[in-house]
Design an enzyme around this catalytic site. Structure first.
Site, PDB file in Angstrom:
ATOM      1  N   GLU A 169       6.262  54.164-116.650  1.00  0.00           N
ATOM      2  CA  GLU A 169       6.877  54.943-115.578  1.00  0.00           C
ATOM      3  C   GLU A 169       5.743  55.154-114.584  1.00  0.00           C
ATOM      4  O   GLU A 169       4.874  56.009-114.797  1.00  0.00           O
ATOM      5  CB  GLU A 169       7.399  56.282-116.086  1.00  0.00           C
ATOM      6  CG  GLU A 169       8.108  57.069-114.991  1.00  0.00           C
ATOM      7  CD  GLU A 169       8.573  58.447-115.442  1.00  0.00           C
ATOM      8  OE1 GLU A 169       9.628  58.896-114.969  1.00  0.00           O
ATOM      9  OE2 GLU A 169       7.876  59.083-116.264  1.00  0.00           O
TER      10      GLU A 169
ATOM     11  N   ASP B  36       5.952  57.618-120.455  1.00  0.00           N
ATOM     12  CA  ASP B  36       6.337  58.656-119.505  1.00  0.00           C
ATOM     13  C   ASP B  36       5.143  59.020-118.623  1.00  0.00           C
ATOM     14  O   ASP B  36       4.025  59.207-119.126  1.00  0.00           O
ATOM     15  CB  ASP B  36       6.818  59.890-120.285  1.00  0.00           C
ATOM     16  CG  ASP B  36       7.218  61.041-119.390  1.00  0.00           C
ATOM     17  OD1 ASP B  36       8.211  60.905-118.661  1.00  0.00           O
ATOM     18  OD2 ASP B  36       6.510  62.068-119.418  1.00  0.00           O
TER      19      ASP B  36
END
Length: 758
Positions: free
Chosen positions: A408, A372
């Site tokens: 990401e 993330d």
């Protein structure tokens, strides 16, 4: 709270030995965390700036009563440690730190606050958002209240670490090592998938055991995916502002621990049982041939900014664990949008993350990670850089460098959008793929040039850095944003249930409601919405790169227009197992597409197309066509209103080899995408007397075509906003009596090319 024995007082004259019914030894600085053995437990915790650290032990049966408080008398290389002989598993523990309270210098040492060990392997309890959980007087109205130390004891209101035995019988289980180019990822939520499954026992729904249940695994296997990407399972916090509104943190992007599996997902309990239940789940998925990828949140923690609570790292060593504003250390550098950013330029937080990653691979057997806001981890002193300490460390690690690594590739800081910017070994969530494909099917006037790059693995983003199509994780939807069904049911977000007056969530979605906002009884609109979903699914699953399917999109799951359901731990977010006839048909359509992809290597090549002949006697591996059946011209590529395109994928011309060095070949396919809002005539390419095309898929219907054959040079009518997949077939006129080709497929398509060039 009461404490049975303040051993710290006795240690002023006797640092080690037996203190009534417990012994304390010096212990070792490694490994970090609480490490159990039959001889006892070694405790080791890092703090660079603390002057004293106390270990607090709590019995299983009375977790809010501090049984022992032991001072860690040894410090080796900034690691404080001790050994407690004969201590059994199941004990709860935490730390208290002493040192300077000086927020202006970044020091927040407050011995009144119990702190979670960053290396704890299991967590028990929940956070009661009492004012004592905060290191300053939170009820004060003074805006500078965070500068004052609060003296209330937080231990009765805070979670505790659990001492566990990490041994486990894996029964020979190993990582599956499915090649990335063969991978189909299913992004899913541990609780959401099984919470409403009627065939799973109630006590197992929404748990690791529920995901490991045979009916769940059978569903995933039947769908055809090869890997589940689990939304965060690191133990996370239920945010106070959500609790106050009667909501819950459903997504889990608010880590409290980088080692402990989230306890709420365990049916077996919280006394360390959650660890074995997670391992049971991984082992069951592996037996079914399914890999496990974790969505991990290392970029920030649940402690927030200077107004946030004190749960662990903030109290252990605030300025070491977090990135602070250089010339004003009372404040945090926030590259994550959550208040803080983990300090990956400091060796100890970097070690924490690397130790965590190795633990999840070696001890928990997970097959890879999706990071993330990975740009926040890859930042040097200021900017995101390929040569950051984090990326360098990953690359040289013999364990982590060999599993699936997915970034990401953005954060909220300056220069944080890094799609295409990560180095070799890394795959990326390709946000440009999502945007380009959405824009094409929505009908925006952007032409097809960018779309062509996305369909073929985004060589413009990845080839120059030495990466291959598998670097592109293709997705149209994900947990964050509209579901696929909602993408074509809503123009605007509808997040009122989140309690923020619809201010939260993305406003630019490239969505289209097809004429009516939300549900409708209009059969034409509903048919169009289903077709648009099929278009996106077909595009996703037949593009080069690695497809990622979002949970429920295969049947048309809706969140009623909520594009930020992070706090909706309810039917809005959960998988619905009761389907309409249309949803059943969409599921079968998706399953068939995944099967088509799996069975034909031309749809998941390891190398980029080169468009060139492999030899003088063969054809190129790809050819782009306009609706006349001729090769796309420069004018076609530059035309922003060009909305129809065909591409021939030549499986005969693949320059790839299997693991034994054998040449990989496949059939020849023709894919046609029509983004126009009207039907378009398309001339099928080839030589009429030799060439016929078998229609395999037509997004105008969920039904799979059967024995639909079309001759070359015929005009085929493309439906409005539709996609078609053909496979080149052998005509009887081109067969010898023995069934062999008179003209090979290669020669047949070479003639096709000659006709187009003429």
């Amino acid at each position: 709270m009461t404490t049975d024995q303040l051993i710290t007082k006795q240690q002023e004259t006797k640092p080690y030995g037996k203190f009534k019914d417990i012994e304390v030894w010096p212990g070792r600085p490694y490994p970090l965390g609480a490490t159990w053995s039959s001889a006892g437990v070694n405790f080791a915790v890092f703090s660079e700036h603390a002057t004293q650290i106390d270990l607090c032990l709590f019995r299983r049966e009375s977790p809010n009563k501090e049984a022992y408080r032991i001072q860690l008398m040894e410090q080796t290389d900034q690691v404080w440690h001790c050994f407690v002989p004969h201590l059994e598993t199941g004990w709860r523990y935490g730390y208290r730190t002493h040192g300077e309270w000086n927020p202006h210098h970044g020091n927040l040492f407050n011995p009144n606050k119990l702190l979670i060990d960053p290396y704890t392997k299991a967590i028990d309890g929940t956070i009661d958002w009492d004012p004592a959980v905060f290191p300053y007087p939170i009820e004060s109205s003074d805006p500078d209240r965070y500068l004052t130390m609060d003296e209330a004891d937080s231990a009765p209101f805070i979670t505790k670490g659990v001492i566990i035995d990490t041994s486990y019988d894996w029964e020979g289980d190993t990582l599956l090592e499915t090649p990335m180019h063969d991978t189909v990822i299913y992004e899913m939520h541990v609780k959401g998938l099984t919470e409403q499954h009627p065939e799973i026992p109630q006590e197992l729904r929404g748990t690791y055991a529920g995901l490991a249940h045979p009916v769940t695994i059978e569903y995933l296997k039947n769908l055809g995916i090869t890997a589940v990407e689990l939304m965060p399972v690191h133990h996370f916090v239920q945010d106070s502002h959500l609790v106050d509104k009667g909501l819950r943190n459903y997504w889990g992007y608010n880590s409290q621990s980088f080692f402990a599996p989230h306890a709420d997902y365990a049916a077996a309990g919280r006394a360390g049982n959650q660890v074995n239940e997670f391992k049971d789940m991984v082992k069951a998925l592996h037996k079914a041939g399914l890999e496990v990828i974790l969505d991990v949140v290392y970029n920030h923690t649940a402690e927030g900014n200077h107004y946030g609570p004190m749960l662990g790292m903030k109290g252990l060593d605030n300025q070491a664990y977090y990135r602070l504003v250089e010339d004003d250390k009372q404040f945090y550098m926030d590259y994550t949008g959550t208040g803080n950013t983990v300090n990956m330029v400091h060796i100890r937080p970097l070690q924490l993350v690397m130790d965590s990653l190795r633990y999840w691979v070696t001890e928990m057997h997970v097959d890879g990670f999706r990071f993330d806001l990975a740009s926040a981890l890859a930042r040097g002193l200021y900017e995101v850089g390929k040569l950051s300490t984090f990326l360098d460390t990953i690359h040289q690690d013999p364990i982590i460098s060999q599993v699936k690594l997915i970034a990401e590739p953005w954060d909220v800081g300056p220069g944080g959008y890094q799609v295409g910017g990560f180095p070799v070994l890394w795959s990326e969530w390709n946000g440009k793929y999502r945007d380009s494909v959405r824009e094409f099917w929505k009908g925006d006037s952007s032409g097809v040039a960018d779309l062509a790059y996305r369909l073929t693995g985004s060589s413009d983003l990845y080839e120059l850095s030495g990466r291959r199509p598998m670097a592109s994780i293709n997705f149209v939807t994900a947990h964050d944003g509209f579901t696929l069904r909602d993408l074509y049911s809503y123009n605007e977000k509808h997040n009122e249930a989140n309690g923020e007056n619809n201010r939260d969530g993305e406003t630019h979605n490239n969505s289209w409601n097809c004429g009516v906002e939300g549900p409708t009884d209009d059969p034409e609109i509903n048919r169009l919405r289903l077709r648009m979903q099929r278009n996106q699914l077909a595009t996703l699953l037949l593009s080069q790169g690695v497809p990622m399917l979002s949970m429920g999109d295969e049947y048309g799951r809706t969140q009623s227009g909520n594009n930020n359901a992070y706090c909706q731990d309810n039917e809005i977010s959960w998988f619905d197992w009761e389907w309409t006839e249309e949803q059943t048909a969409l599921h079968e359509f998706t399953r068939t597409l995944i099967e088509l992809r799996r069975e034909n290597p031309v749809f998941h090549r390891r190398r980029f197309f080169n468009g060139q002949k492999v030899t003088e006697k063969s054809i190129g591996d790809i050819l782009w066509l306009n609706p006349t059946g001729h090769e796309m011209t420069a004018e076609n590529w530059a035309d922003p209103n060009q909305r129809s395109i065909g591409m021939i994928l030549n499986g005969e011309g693949m320059d790839e080899y299997d693991e034994r060095g054998r040449r990989i070949k496949d059939d020849i396919f023709l894919l046609i995408l029509n983004g126009y809002w009207e039907s378009v005539d398309f001339t099928l390419p080839g030589v009429k007397e030799y060439t016929r095309w078998e229609l395999l898929m037509d997004t105008h219907t969920s039904e799979v075509p059967v024995d639909k054959l079309f001759l070359a040079d015929d005009t085929f009518s493309l439906g409005a906003r539709s996609m078609y997949v053909f496979r080149l077939q052998l005509r009887k006129a081109n067969q010898t009596p023995e069934g062999k080709r008179k003209v090979t497929i290669v020669d047949q398509v070479r003639k096709l090319l000659q006709m187009i060039q003429e």
